[in-house]
Structure formats: C-alpha cells, structure tokens
Design an enzyme around this catalytic site. Structure first.
Site, mmCIF file in Angstrom:
data_model
loop_
_atom_site.group_PDB
_atom_site.id
_atom_site.type_symbol
_atom_site.label_atom_id
_atom_site.label_comp_id
_atom_site.label_asym_id
_atom_site.label_seq_id
_atom_site.Cartn_x
_atom_site.Cartn_y
_atom_site.Cartn_z
ATOM 1 N N GLY A 1 0.844 -1.203 0.000
ATOM 2 C CA GLY A 1 0.000 0.000 0.000
ATOM 3 C C GLY A 1 0.869 1.239 0.000
ATOM 4 O O GLY A 1 2.018 1.218 -0.468
ATOM 5 N N VAL B 1 2.408 3.073 2.413
ATOM 6 C CA VAL B 1 3.659 3.098 3.175
ATOM 7 C C VAL B 1 4.646 2.074 2.596
ATOM 8 O O VAL B 1 5.810 2.387 2.332
ATOM 9 C CB VAL B 1 3.410 2.799 4.675
ATOM 10 C CG1 VAL B 1 4.726 2.729 5.434
ATOM 11 C CG2 VAL B 1 2.499 3.855 5.285
ATOM 12 N N GLY B 2 4.172 0.837 2.385
ATOM 13 C CA GLY B 2 5.068 -0.226 1.928
ATOM 14 C C GLY B 2 5.638 0.048 0.545
ATOM 15 O O GLY B 2 6.851 -0.097 0.325
ATOM 16 N N ASP C 1 1.929 -8.626 -0.930
ATOM 17 C CA ASP C 1 0.619 -8.127 -0.522
ATOM 18 C C ASP C 1 -0.393 -9.241 -0.725
ATOM 19 O O ASP C 1 -0.170 -10.183 -1.494
ATOM 20 C CB ASP C 1 0.208 -6.894 -1.332
ATOM 21 C CG ASP C 1 -0.861 -6.060 -0.627
ATOM 22 O OD1 ASP C 1 -0.503 -5.013 -0.027
ATOM 23 O OD2 ASP C 1 -2.056 -6.444 -0.675
ATOM 24 N N VAL D 1 5.795 -1.694 11.345
ATOM 25 C CA VAL D 1 5.308 -0.348 11.032
ATOM 26 C C VAL D 1 3.792 -0.244 11.238
ATOM 27 O O VAL D 1 3.258 0.818 11.543
ATOM 28 C CB VAL D 1 5.675 0.010 9.566
ATOM 29 C CG1 VAL D 1 5.196 1.405 9.196
ATOM 30 C CG2 VAL D 1 7.178 -0.113 9.345
ATOM 31 N N ASN E 1 0.175 -0.021 12.564
ATOM 32 C CA ASN E 1 -0.350 0.573 13.807
ATOM 33 C C ASN E 1 -1.466 -0.260 14.431
ATOM 34 O O ASN E 1 -2.127 -0.996 13.717
ATOM 35 C CB ASN E 1 -0.876 1.980 13.498
ATOM 36 C CG ASN E 1 0.231 3.009 13.578
ATOM 37 O OD1 ASN E 1 0.988 3.028 14.550
ATOM 38 N ND2 ASN E 1 0.335 3.848 12.555
ATOM 39 N N ARG F 1 8.755 14.921 12.690
ATOM 40 C CA ARG F 1 7.669 15.917 12.693
ATOM 41 C C ARG F 1 8.028 17.068 13.641
ATOM 42 O O ARG F 1 7.910 18.238 13.288
ATOM 43 C CB ARG F 1 6.354 15.240 13.128
ATOM 44 C CG ARG F 1 5.815 14.351 12.031
ATOM 45 C CD ARG F 1 4.559 13.597 12.436
ATOM 46 N NE ARG F 1 4.006 12.915 11.261
ATOM 47 C CZ ARG F 1 3.323 11.791 11.291
ATOM 48 N NH1 ARG F 1 3.086 11.184 12.439
ATOM 49 N NH2 ARG F 1 2.857 11.259 10.177
ATOM 50 N N HIS G 1 3.738 5.761 20.207
ATOM 51 C CA HIS G 1 3.656 6.508 18.951
ATOM 52 C C HIS G 1 2.535 7.527 19.022
ATOM 53 O O HIS G 1 1.402 7.196 19.318
ATOM 54 C CB HIS G 1 3.392 5.501 17.832
ATOM 55 C CG HIS G 1 3.398 6.116 16.465
ATOM 56 N ND1 HIS G 1 4.103 7.244 16.147
ATOM 57 C CD2 HIS G 1 2.779 5.728 15.331
ATOM 58 C CE1 HIS G 1 3.918 7.521 14.876
ATOM 59 N NE2 HIS G 1 3.115 6.621 14.354
HETATM 60 N N1 APR Z 1 -1.040 -9.812 4.010
HETATM 61 C C1 APR Z 1 -0.417 -8.975 3.166
HETATM 62 N N2 APR Z 1 -0.842 -7.720 2.907
HETATM 63 C C2 APR Z 1 -1.953 -7.315 3.521
HETATM 64 C C3 APR Z 1 -2.676 -8.152 4.431
HETATM 65 C C4 APR Z 1 -2.168 -9.450 4.658
HETATM 66 N N3 APR Z 1 -2.757 -10.295 5.502
HETATM 67 N N4 APR Z 1 -3.734 -7.449 4.884
HETATM 68 C C5 APR Z 1 -3.689 -6.234 4.305
HETATM 69 N N5 APR Z 1 -2.621 -6.143 3.476
HETATM 70 C C6 APR Z 1 -2.210 -5.027 2.629
HETATM 71 C C7 APR Z 1 -3.380 -4.351 1.925
HETATM 72 O O1 APR Z 1 -3.823 -5.116 0.813
HETATM 73 C C8 APR Z 1 -2.771 -3.001 1.527
HETATM 74 O O2 APR Z 1 -2.214 -3.052 0.222
HETATM 75 O O3 APR Z 1 -1.631 -3.978 3.388
HETATM 76 C C9 APR Z 1 -1.662 -2.805 2.571
HETATM 77 C C10 APR Z 1 -1.890 -1.592 3.446
HETATM 78 O O4 APR Z 1 -1.784 -0.484 2.638
HETATM 79 P P1 APR Z 1 -2.646 0.860 2.840
HETATM 80 O O5 APR Z 1 -4.070 0.509 3.050
HETATM 81 O O6 APR Z 1 -2.272 1.803 1.747
HETATM 82 O O7 APR Z 1 -2.127 1.421 4.244
HETATM 83 P P2 APR Z 1 -0.785 2.271 4.512
HETATM 84 O O8 APR Z 1 -1.099 3.712 4.436
HETATM 85 O O9 APR Z 1 0.316 1.721 3.701
HETATM 86 O O10 APR Z 1 -0.549 1.930 6.059
HETATM 87 C C11 APR Z 1 -0.186 0.622 6.461
HETATM 88 O O11 APR Z 1 1.174 1.387 8.265
HETATM 89 O O12 APR Z 1 1.524 3.502 9.118
HETATM 90 C C12 APR Z 1 0.818 2.298 9.262
HETATM 91 O O13 APR Z 1 -1.272 2.993 10.299
HETATM 92 C C13 APR Z 1 -0.675 2.510 9.122
HETATM 93 O O14 APR Z 1 -1.285 0.346 9.945
HETATM 94 C C14 APR Z 1 -1.127 1.118 8.777
HETATM 95 C C15 APR Z 1 0.051 0.582 7.945
#
Ligand code: APR
Length: 310
Positions: free
Chosen positions: A11, A13-14, A33, A118, A120, A151, A175
């Site tokens: 997503g 962050v990753g 993912d 990472v 939350n 920050r 955090h």
């Molecule tokens: N296995 C692999 N990937 C997964 C799984 C799983 N079981 N469950 C969810 N995901 C993936 C989702 O498909 C999505 O692509 O995790 C990704 C999360 O991405 P975003 O929704 O864009 O979230 P993001 O903003 O990247 O934040 C991720 O980091 O900073 C923290 O609070 C934030 O907990 C959150 C995490």
C-alpha cells in the site's frame, strides 16, 4: 551480493518504502501483498525505472512468501490504515490478526532477519510480532520515534527559520498521542530549545507533532501519512543493512530499562546488523519519567485487549 529486504504490504507506506530502497540500489526488494497483482504491478513499474535512475537492484512482487526467503530485513506495513475520526488504537484487533499471520510466515522464511514493524498501533503490533516470531527481542523493532521526531524537528526548524539539520531532538514513549519529547536533549546547534522558544509556544509545537498523524489523516480523508513514514523506515533499514550502530529513536522491548518491563516503548536505540543492539537510557526529569510511564501504561492496555481477543 546485494542484501535482501522484504516489505509486506504494497500500500502507500510499503510501496513508497520499497521505492525509496530500490531507487538507492543497495538491496534487492521483495514486495508482498494479499491483493493479487498489486505488488507484482508496482514492483514491475519500479524495476522499469531502474535504467533511468541507475539502479541495478532487483525488485519482485508476490502474494506468497517463498520468494522472501533469507531476507536480511523484513518490514511489516500490512494492515488497515486510519480514516478521519479513527485513532490508531481503533485498528488494534484487525491489525493484530494481519500482523500475526504475516509474521508467522516471514519469521519462518527469514529466521535470521531483523523485523521492522510499522503497522499501527505500532507498539502493540511490535509486541505481537515478537510473540509470533519467537525471535530474540533485539531482532524485532518498531518504527515510530524517527517519524515523531522528524515531525517535531520539522516544526521547530520552521519556527526558528533554521535548517532541519541544525535541530536535534529525541522523543520517547508510545507513537503519537503519548509521545514524550525530551526537552533537555532538544537543541539547536547546541543551544537548548527552551532558551529559544517560549514554553507555551513550545508546548503548541509539541502538541502539533503529537497530532501530526491525525493532521494528515484529516487532510487526506482516505488514508494516512506515508512519505515521512517511508523515509523513517529507510533510515532504519540503512542502519541495519550497513551495521551503522546509529542511535535512533525506535520502539524496542524494554526489560527493566527506564523502570519498564517486558513492553515495547519508544526509546533511543543503537541500531545495527543485530537489530536493536543496545537501549540507550537518557537522563529524564521527573515529569518526563512519569509521562513515559503513562505512555507505557497505554501500551500495556492494548496488550491486555489483544490477549483477551486471542
Ligand atoms: N497480508 C499482506 N498484505 C496485507 C494483508 C495481509 N494479511 N492485509 C492487508 N494487506 C495489505 C493491503 O492489501 C494493503 O495493500 O496492506 C496494505 C496496506 O496499505 P494501505 O491501506 O495503503 O495502508 P498504509 O497507508 O500503507 O498503512 C499501512 O502502516 O503507518 C501504518 O497505520 C498505518 O497500519 C497502517 C500501515
């Protein structure tokens, strides 16, 4: 041979962390993912930027874990992110399940890796990852303090109209909402910040840093911050891959340090190839000490809720 870094969660962050690491070219990256095609598409797109950026690293997207085998570092960002009105703690039970299922795979395929958590609520997820992996605690570390500190430093640098490089600071604790800035160690080129900014204004800046994540969630409306979080991840990954032994604010497992036992809390950590190789104990004043204790209690409450859910 290049090092290998696995990032779970393609997503915001990753994928941004994967991009930053790939662009620098110093590690091969595996992006995992649960969504079919998402990590594959993003990884291929990044790979094709290699000739332009001069990166010879390999990057691969996948929905399974075989390809992650023997990673040096595993970064876990998988989970749900906050929407406006949600606290990090609202994510607890959903992300507990996600982090557990992910870490049971990554720790099996990369038993010698350092895991950087990472997802939350960060401190609780690090504790969960430690439990599921069965790793020694120095090899499971959380990313939060670098972000909170960044920050805080950004706002201080803006306030004083100086370079961010001239502002040094440490924040401790959980955090965000319960973060504890150590005012003693906050200085601008050696001058304590308390001599440069009035106490009320300093408190406003501290509060803005504490609420920094929520400020961005409220602006974005559909997700949470990822540019500064991914930059923070990369600083940790670099310290580990290059055995820098850099002292950075990270979330680490305390066993008696600062009077806190068996709990993940944000503290300065010496970060090297072994992970959190040493926990640095700063001298705290009484107020900072009790704020850190309060912060630890807030983490413990989440751990208790997770234990009941299991
Ligand atoms: N296995 C692999 N990937 C997964 C799984 C799983 N079981 N469950 C969810 N995901 C993936 C989702 O498909 C999505 O692509 O995790 C990704 C999360 O991405 P975003 O929704 O864009 O979230 P993001 O903003 O990247 O934040 C991720 O980091 O900073 C923290 O609070 C934030 O907990 C959150 C995490």
């Amino acid at each position: 041979m290049r090092s290998k870094v696995t990032i779970v969660g393609a997503g915001n962050v990753g994928a941004t962390a994967a991009q930053r690491i790939f662009d620098r070219g110093y590690a091969d990256v595996v992006l995992v993912d649960i969504v079919d095609g998402l990590p594959q598409g993003k990884a291929l797109d990044m790979l094709e930027s290699g000739p332009i950026l001069g990166s010879d690293a390999q990057i691969l997207g996948t929905n399974t874990y075989e390809e992650t085998a023997d990673s040096d570092v595993v970064v876990v960002t998988s989970g749900i992110a906050r929407k406006p009105g949600m606290s990090r703690d609202d994510l607890l039970l959903t992300n507990q399940k996600i982090v557990s299922s992910v870490v049971s795979e990554t720790s099996k395929y990369s038993p010698d890796s350092v895991h950087v958590i990472v997802t939350n609520p960060l401190d609780a997820m690090a504790q969960q990852a430690l439990k599921v992996s069965g790793f020694p605690s120095e090899r499971v570390v959380g990313m939060a303090g670098i972000l909170d500190t960044a920050r805080y430093r950004s706002f201080l640098a803006q306030e004083l109209n100086v370079s961010v490089d001239s502002v040094s600071a440490y924040v401790l604790g959980g955090h965000g909402d319960t973060m504890v800035p150590v005012v003693e160690s906050t200085n601008v080129a050696g001058t304590p910040v308390s001599q440069l900014i009035e106490p009320e204004r300093l408190e406003e800046i501290v509060q803005r840093a504490r609420d920094g994540g929520a400020e961005i969630v409220n602006l974005l409306k559909t997700g949470s911050a990822y540019y500064a979080p991914s930059a923070s991840i990369v600083q940790m990954v670099e310290a580990i891959l290059f055995d820098k032994k850099e002292i950075l604010p990270c979330t680490a497992y305390l066993q008696g340090h600062y009077g806190i036992n068996n709990l993940y809390v944000g503290v300065p950590v010496k970060l090297g190839s072994g992970g959190a190789e040493e926990i640095v104990e700063l001298k705290l004043n009484e107020e900072e000490h009790s704020e850190l204790k309060r912060s630890a209690e807030a983490v413990q409450e989440l751990i208790d809720v997770m234990a009941q859910a299991e």
